[in-house]
Every structure is written in C-alpha cells, then in structure tokens.
Write an enzyme that holds these catalytic residues in place. Structure first.
Site, PDB file in Angstrom:
ATOM      1  N   ASN A  88       4.518   4.380  14.233  1.00 45.92           N
ATOM      2  CA  ASN A  88       3.508   4.682  13.215  1.00 45.92           C
ATOM      3  C   ASN A  88       3.395   3.609  12.136  1.00 45.92           C
ATOM      4  OD1 ASN A  88       1.910   6.657  11.351  1.00 45.92           O
ATOM      5  ND2 ASN A  88       3.737   6.140  10.161  1.00 45.92           N
ATOM      6  N   TYR A 153      -6.345  -6.311  11.388  1.00 45.42           N
ATOM      7  CA  TYR A 153      -5.998  -4.909  11.676  1.00 45.42           C
ATOM      8  C   TYR A 153      -6.595  -4.474  13.022  1.00 45.42           C
ATOM      9  CZ  TYR A 153      -5.432   0.098  10.616  1.00 45.42           C
ATOM     10  OH  TYR A 153      -5.086   1.435  10.634  1.00 45.42           O
ATOM     11  N   ALA A 155      -7.485  -6.340  15.547  1.00 41.32           N
ATOM     12  CA  ALA A 155      -6.805  -7.030  16.651  1.00 41.32           C
ATOM     13  C   ALA A 155      -5.452  -6.373  16.932  1.00 41.32           C
ATOM     14  CB  ALA A 155      -6.625  -8.504  16.309  1.00 41.32           C
TER      15      ALA A 155
HETATM   16  P1  NAI Z   1       0.733   4.663   4.717  1.00 42.84           P
HETATM   17  O1  NAI Z   1       0.532   3.365   4.019  1.00 42.84           O
HETATM   18  O2  NAI Z   1       0.814   5.922   3.938  1.00 42.84           O
HETATM   19  O3  NAI Z   1       2.002   4.597   5.681  1.00 42.84           O
HETATM   20  C1  NAI Z   1       2.397   3.440   6.350  1.00 42.84           C
HETATM   21  C2  NAI Z   1       3.901   3.460   6.459  1.00 42.84           C
HETATM   22  O4  NAI Z   1       4.352   2.331   7.205  1.00 42.84           O
HETATM   23  C3  NAI Z   1       4.582   3.395   5.084  1.00 42.84           C
HETATM   24  O5  NAI Z   1       5.566   4.401   4.985  1.00 42.84           O
HETATM   25  C4  NAI Z   1       5.211   2.011   5.071  1.00 42.84           C
HETATM   26  O6  NAI Z   1       6.395   1.918   4.312  1.00 42.84           O
HETATM   27  C5  NAI Z   1       5.493   1.809   6.560  1.00 42.84           C
HETATM   28  N1  NAI Z   1       5.684   0.405   6.887  1.00 42.84           N
HETATM   29  C6  NAI Z   1       4.873  -0.635   6.570  1.00 42.84           C
HETATM   30  N2  NAI Z   1       5.414  -1.777   7.014  1.00 42.84           N
HETATM   31  C7  NAI Z   1       6.594  -1.453   7.603  1.00 42.84           C
HETATM   32  C8  NAI Z   1       7.606  -2.207   8.247  1.00 42.84           C
HETATM   33  N3  NAI Z   1       7.518  -3.531   8.373  1.00 42.84           N
HETATM   34  N4  NAI Z   1       8.681  -1.551   8.743  1.00 42.84           N
HETATM   35  C9  NAI Z   1       8.785  -0.212   8.623  1.00 42.84           C
HETATM   36  N5  NAI Z   1       7.850   0.549   8.022  1.00 42.84           N
HETATM   37  C10 NAI Z   1       6.774  -0.068   7.520  1.00 42.84           C
HETATM   38  O7  NAI Z   1      -0.473   4.739   5.733  1.00 42.84           O
HETATM   39  P2  NAI Z   1      -0.884   5.816   6.839  1.00 42.84           P
HETATM   40  O8  NAI Z   1      -2.324   6.001   6.692  1.00 42.84           O
HETATM   41  O9  NAI Z   1       0.010   6.978   6.864  1.00 42.84           O
HETATM   42  O10 NAI Z   1      -0.673   4.935   8.159  1.00 42.84           O
HETATM   43  C11 NAI Z   1       0.177   5.283   9.224  1.00 42.84           C
HETATM   44  C12 NAI Z   1      -0.357   4.665  10.498  1.00 42.84           C
HETATM   45  O11 NAI Z   1      -1.634   5.221  10.775  1.00 42.84           O
HETATM   46  C13 NAI Z   1      -0.567   3.148  10.388  1.00 42.84           C
HETATM   47  O12 NAI Z   1      -0.185   2.539  11.603  1.00 42.84           O
HETATM   48  C14 NAI Z   1      -2.060   3.029  10.190  1.00 42.84           C
HETATM   49  O13 NAI Z   1      -2.556   1.795  10.641  1.00 42.84           O
HETATM   50  C15 NAI Z   1      -2.548   4.193  11.039  1.00 42.84           C
HETATM   51  N6  NAI Z   1      -3.900   4.629  10.740  1.00 42.84           N
HETATM   52  C16 NAI Z   1      -4.222   5.138   9.494  1.00 42.84           C
HETATM   53  C17 NAI Z   1      -5.514   5.538   9.242  1.00 42.84           C
HETATM   54  C18 NAI Z   1      -5.935   6.089   7.922  1.00 42.84           C
HETATM   55  O14 NAI Z   1      -7.141   6.306   7.738  1.00 42.84           O
HETATM   56  N7  NAI Z   1      -5.043   6.355   6.985  1.00 42.84           N
HETATM   57  C19 NAI Z   1      -6.565   5.430  10.275  1.00 42.84           C
HETATM   58  C20 NAI Z   1      -6.111   4.906  11.522  1.00 42.84           C
HETATM   59  C21 NAI Z   1      -4.828   4.533  11.735  1.00 42.84           C
END
Ligand code: NAI
Length: 243
Positions: A88, A153, A155
């Site tokens: 995730n 993103y 890609a």
């Molecule tokens: P968020 O920003 O709340 O959560 C992302 C999490 O990833 C955070 O807890 C952060 O600390 C962690 N993270 C970032 N880089 C990291 C690393 N190098 N190692 C370990 N952890 C790391 O965002 P959200 O929305 O919960 O995103 C979760 C997933 O869902 C992501 O992959 C995002 O791309 C995907 N996503 C989100 C959407 C949205 O509308 N919020 C839509 C489509 C996909």
C-alpha cells in the site's frame, strides 16, 4: 490461506487506506504487521493496540531493498509465515512533465513500484514455500487513465499492474494469488493536499458525487485477499469515475 488465523503484512500502514486495511483485517487475523515509514506516536499507538491487541509496527522504507527484506524476514521470524501482503505504501510528487525533475520521477517510482517489488520478492519466496498466500497491490485509476501533473505516479501505478499480472502467473503453480485494487479519489492525506478547485472539478467527474472512504478500499482489499479463484485482476473502486 491456511486453516490457522492468517498473518498479514500491510505496508505504509500508519494512516489512510493502509490503516483502514489493518483495522479491517485485524479482527479476523492471528496478527497484522504494520509497516510504517516513521513510528506511530505513542498515544495513537496505545489507542490502536487497546482495540487491536494483535497488531505490531515495523519501521522500514520500502524503497530500500535491504530494509524491505528485513521487514519481511522479521515478520516471518516473529509469526512463522505470511498469508496476506498488502503493498500500500505510496507517495506523490506532482508536476507537469515539462517541469518534472528526474529526481522526482525516480522518487515516486522508487517508493510506489520498486518498493512494492522489494517487499513482494521475499514475501513471494515464503508464500511459494508455504504453497499458499495472497498479495494485493494498491494501484490507482491514474495508472490506466493518466492525469495532468502525475506522469511519475501514473507510470508507477501502471507498472504495478504489470507486476501484479506477472506475479499472478508465476505464483499460480503454488496457489499463490496476486491482484491489484485501483482506487479512484479517496479521502486521505494524499487527496486532502489537492487545491479546493481541483477537488470540486474532480467531484463533477464522479457519478456517485463523493470521494470514497479508506474503509471502502479496505473492503475491496479484504475481498481480493480472500476470494480463492481470483488472480491477476485489477479491481477498480472509484464511484464510477472511469467506467
Ligand atoms: P497516505 O499518504 O495517507 O498514506 C500513504 C502511506 O504510505 C503513509 O502512511 C506513508 O508513511 C507511507 N509511505 C510513504 N512512503 C513510504 C516508504 N518509503 N516506506 C514505507 N511507507 C511509506 O495516502 P493514501 O491515500 O492512504 O495512499 C495509500 C495508497 O493508496 C498509495 O499507494 C496511494 O498511491 C494509493 N491510492 C490513493 C488514492 C487516494 O485517492 N487517496 C487513489 C488511488 C490510489
């Protein structure tokens, strides 16, 4: 999945979709290991573990292959196996292609795509040995449709789909499944950062007229982890945005 209660590993689990997934999985699990980039603050952690005693946090940057391998090895050392992995962790560094630096392009690829590979590889090794297991990669509708300002993103998320289908093919001979969920606009810190005008414009493009909730993606992840005849698929959960 085994007959025992499952052990799950969720990356980027401190907040948003990752945390909602942990909260969804914990009641049915033996244990959920939450990978976090930075430790969860003490009061928040105390409140979480009071409700879910069978969770733990392991700090690792998934983009770093060594840290990712240690994360998986530590999970197996503590719990004996991994039944479900949710890749995730994700970041954005938005900019128009003409202004995007190679550094920002690579940073997003490194976390979103290479990070998923880094965790998936040692996990798959364990699952092939177990002859069971399920992986869900969190992709995005942006991976198949593109979006202005999100070349890096898009890609990374398109790459995750190719990774998902390949792992599904390689894992199938040992009953290891791999699927992806492609969320649309979900109300988390990632979308909170968008300018209000873009949020309003986006709402007009969503037939259900609202952003999704992290719990609604967690439900889909739970389904993909547990539907035993489903592999190599991408489940879009976007309020109808990309139909
Ligand atoms: P968020 O920003 O709340 O959560 C992302 C999490 O990833 C955070 O807890 C952060 O600390 C962690 N993270 C970032 N880089 C990291 C690393 N190098 N190692 C370990 N952890 C790391 O965002 P959200 O929305 O919960 O995103 C979760 C997933 O869902 C992501 O992959 C995002 O791309 C995907 N996503 C989100 C959407 C949205 O509308 N919020 C839509 C489509 C996909």
């Amino acid at each position: 999945m085994t007959n025992k209660r499952p052990v799950y590993l969720v990356t980027g689990a401190a907040k948003g979709i990752g945390l909602a997934t942990v909260q969804r999985l914990a009641p049915q699990a033996e244990h959920v290991v939450m990978n976090v980039h930075r430790p969860i603050v003490t009061e928040h952690w105390a409140a979480l573990t009071a409700i879910y005693p069978n969770i733990s946090q392991l700090v690792a940057d998934v983009g770093d292959a060594k840290q990712a391998e240690q994360l998986v090895n530590e999970t197996i050392a503590r719990h004996g196996r991994i039944d479900g992995l949710v890749n995730n962790a994700g970041i954005t560094r938005d900019q128009l292609v003409m202004r995007m630096s190679t550094t920002d392009f690579m940073a997003v690829l490194q976390t979103n795509l290479v990070g998923a590979f880094n965790v998936l590889k040692p996990t798959l090794k364990q699952m092939l040995r177990q002859r069971s297991g399920a992986i869900v990669n969190v992709a995005s509708v942006i991976g198949s449709h593109g979006n202005v300002g999100q070349a890096n993103y898009a890609a990374s998320k398109a790459g995750l789909v190719g990774l998902t289908k390949t792992v599904a093919r390689e894992g199938a001979r040992r009953q290891v499944r791999c699927n992806a969920v492609a969320p649309g606009m979900i109300a988390t810190a990632m979308t909170d950062a968008l300018p209000e005008a873009i949020r309003q414009q986006t709402l007009t493009e969503i037939p259900l007229k609202r952003f999704g909730q992290p719990e609604e993606i967690a439900t889909a992840i739970d389904f993909l982890l547990h539907q035993p005849y489903l592999t190599g698929q991408v489940l879009t959960v976007d309020g109808g945005m990309t139909m």
